[in-house]
Design an enzyme around this catalytic site. Sequence first.
Site, PDB file in Angstrom:
ATOM      1  N   ARG A  56       0.677  12.764 -13.508  1.00 13.58           N
ATOM      2  CA  ARG A  56      -0.696  12.667 -12.720  1.00 13.58           C
ATOM      3  C   ARG A  56      -0.672  13.148 -11.353  1.00 13.58           C
ATOM      4  O   ARG A  56      -1.782  13.071 -10.608  1.00 13.58           O
ATOM      5  CB  ARG A  56      -1.254  11.250 -12.529  1.00 13.58           C
ATOM      6  CG  ARG A  56      -1.494  10.759 -13.971  1.00 13.58           C
ATOM      7  CD  ARG A  56      -1.667   9.246 -13.753  1.00 13.58           C
ATOM      8  NE  ARG A  56      -1.820   8.599 -15.070  1.00 13.58           N
ATOM      9  CZ  ARG A  56      -2.878   7.772 -15.377  1.00 13.58           C
ATOM     10  NH1 ARG A  56      -3.615   7.453 -14.227  1.00 13.58           N
ATOM     11  NH2 ARG A  56      -3.188   7.202 -16.456  1.00 13.58           N
ATOM     12  N   ALA A  99     -13.689  -4.027   5.156  1.00 14.21           N
ATOM     13  CA  ALA A  99     -14.450  -4.237   6.362  1.00 14.21           C
ATOM     14  C   ALA A  99     -15.935  -4.404   6.235  1.00 14.21           C
ATOM     15  O   ALA A  99     -16.586  -3.436   5.718  1.00 14.21           O
ATOM     16  CB  ALA A  99     -14.126  -3.068   7.405  1.00 14.21           C
ATOM     17  N   HIS A 145     -11.451  -4.064  14.070  1.00 15.37           N
ATOM     18  CA  HIS A 145     -11.161  -5.655  14.414  1.00 15.37           C
ATOM     19  C   HIS A 145     -10.211  -5.916  13.385  1.00 15.37           C
ATOM     20  O   HIS A 145      -9.988  -5.404  12.411  1.00 15.37           O
ATOM     21  CB  HIS A 145     -12.403  -6.778  14.237  1.00 15.37           C
ATOM     22  CG  HIS A 145     -13.068  -6.715  12.951  1.00 15.37           C
ATOM     23  ND1 HIS A 145     -14.021  -5.655  12.473  1.00 15.37           N
ATOM     24  CD2 HIS A 145     -12.887  -7.682  11.836  1.00 15.37           C
ATOM     25  CE1 HIS A 145     -14.260  -5.992  11.205  1.00 15.37           C
ATOM     26  NE2 HIS A 145     -13.755  -6.970  10.682  1.00 15.37           N
ATOM     27  N   CYS A 203      21.407  -8.330   5.216  1.00 15.97           N
ATOM     28  CA  CYS A 203      19.970  -8.407   5.117  1.00 15.97           C
ATOM     29  C   CYS A 203      19.423  -7.102   4.365  1.00 15.97           C
ATOM     30  O   CYS A 203      19.626  -6.078   4.673  1.00 15.97           O
ATOM     31  CB  CYS A 203      18.946  -8.352   6.569  1.00 15.97           C
ATOM     32  SG  CYS A 203      17.296  -7.976   6.705  1.00 15.97           S
ATOM     33  N   PHE A 205      -4.652  -1.601 -16.211  1.00 16.56           N
ATOM     34  CA  PHE A 205      -2.881  -1.610 -16.290  1.00 16.56           C
ATOM     35  C   PHE A 205      -2.368  -2.325 -15.299  1.00 16.56           C
ATOM     36  O   PHE A 205      -1.612  -3.113 -15.631  1.00 16.56           O
ATOM     37  CB  PHE A 205      -2.552  -0.221 -16.652  1.00 16.56           C
ATOM     38  CG  PHE A 205      -1.088  -0.439 -16.553  1.00 16.56           C
ATOM     39  CD1 PHE A 205      -0.386  -0.501 -17.789  1.00 16.56           C
ATOM     40  CD2 PHE A 205      -0.105   0.149 -15.687  1.00 16.56           C
ATOM     41  CE1 PHE A 205       1.010  -0.454 -17.922  1.00 16.56           C
ATOM     42  CE2 PHE A 205       1.274  -0.139 -15.807  1.00 16.56           C
ATOM     43  CZ  PHE A 205       1.740  -0.350 -16.875  1.00 16.56           C
TER      44      PHE A 205
HETATM   45 ZN   LIG Z   1      17.306  -7.101   8.977  1.00 15.33          ZN
END
Ligand SMILES: [Zn+2]
Length: 338
Positions: A20, A162, A168, A198, A310
């Site tokens: 697609r 919105a 805002h 991390c 889906f």
């Molecule tokens: Zn990190």
Amino acid sequence: MPELRRDPITHEWVVISTERAKRPHDFARQSRTPAQQETNCPFCAGNESKTPPEVLAYRVDGTAPDTPGWLVRVVPNLYPAFGPASGDLAAQKDGLYQSMNGLGGHEVIITSPSHTEDIASLPLEQVDCMTRAYIDRYLSHKANPIVQFVHIIQNYGRDAGASREHPHSQLFAIPLVPELVATELEGAQRHHTERGSCVFCDVLQEELRGGERIILENERFVVFAPYASRVPFEMWLMPKAHRPRFETMGEHDVSAFSAALQEALALLRNGLNDPPFNYWIHTTPTQMAVDDVYHWHLEILPKLSFAAGFELGTGIMINSALPETAAAFLREKRAIAT
Ligand SMILES: [Zn+2]
Ligand SMILES: [Zn+2]
Ligand SMILES: [Zn+2]
């Protein structure tokens, strides 16, 4: 052939549907009517009496609360999804069913007095002010022991939810850790246990090494298209250094963050003809200590497609744009603009 990609943080799969796949230009929308000045907008300067009293405003010296003279103004939402800020949570179980009171807070952060200029077009100092207001209000709600997560978002354009055209953001202070954040935390914890690092820092390192999904960077922040982008032109904005908490940003971070956010949104606007989008900040839940594990970031999801049966029934998104192509397209727009 469609490709399944797994998000390295949440371990959720997405389908990148090359069948697609459209060219980036095909995502550019029909020109949208630019925001028109309106006389009754409660967020415009001069109409301060049409909102609840302000809880924060950065003002020109000598101007009174709830009068013109402000740069950024924060007011409680007239129809709050969460609040009041304190009281009895009354958490209870009734057989299978659980409930509690929706204590917390819900505020509107008015980007600037201008009805027509937004983050992509305002002077950078004004975006800095908005970022400072995010942090100030974040810290104020973080101090409330009932609050477990503070969610700061922007919905841009009617198709992104919105209800008012005047630019805002909104802040939701909520008495629980939302499921999506919990899933990211779980993934980050899993990665940390397995590799001692991390996952967000590791993703960033990988992205900066390859470079094909990088959209822009400055000295402190990077904007990239995630490997397993859920929607066309999804963008993540992340601090380069390991930072678990959004609200601990110093002044230099504030300016670098505001600049990166402005540039990312300007690229979307100029490259794709001002599409609607949602963004939100994911940061460590207020009462958790996971400093080595979690890394705050801002996710921008343009509204160029919609979730249907889906996606809603499986939780697996079908994305019809390759993240690498989307990033290359935006990089090119940036090169032309600079
Ligand atoms: Zn990190
Ligand atoms: Zn307005
Ligand atoms: Zn996230």
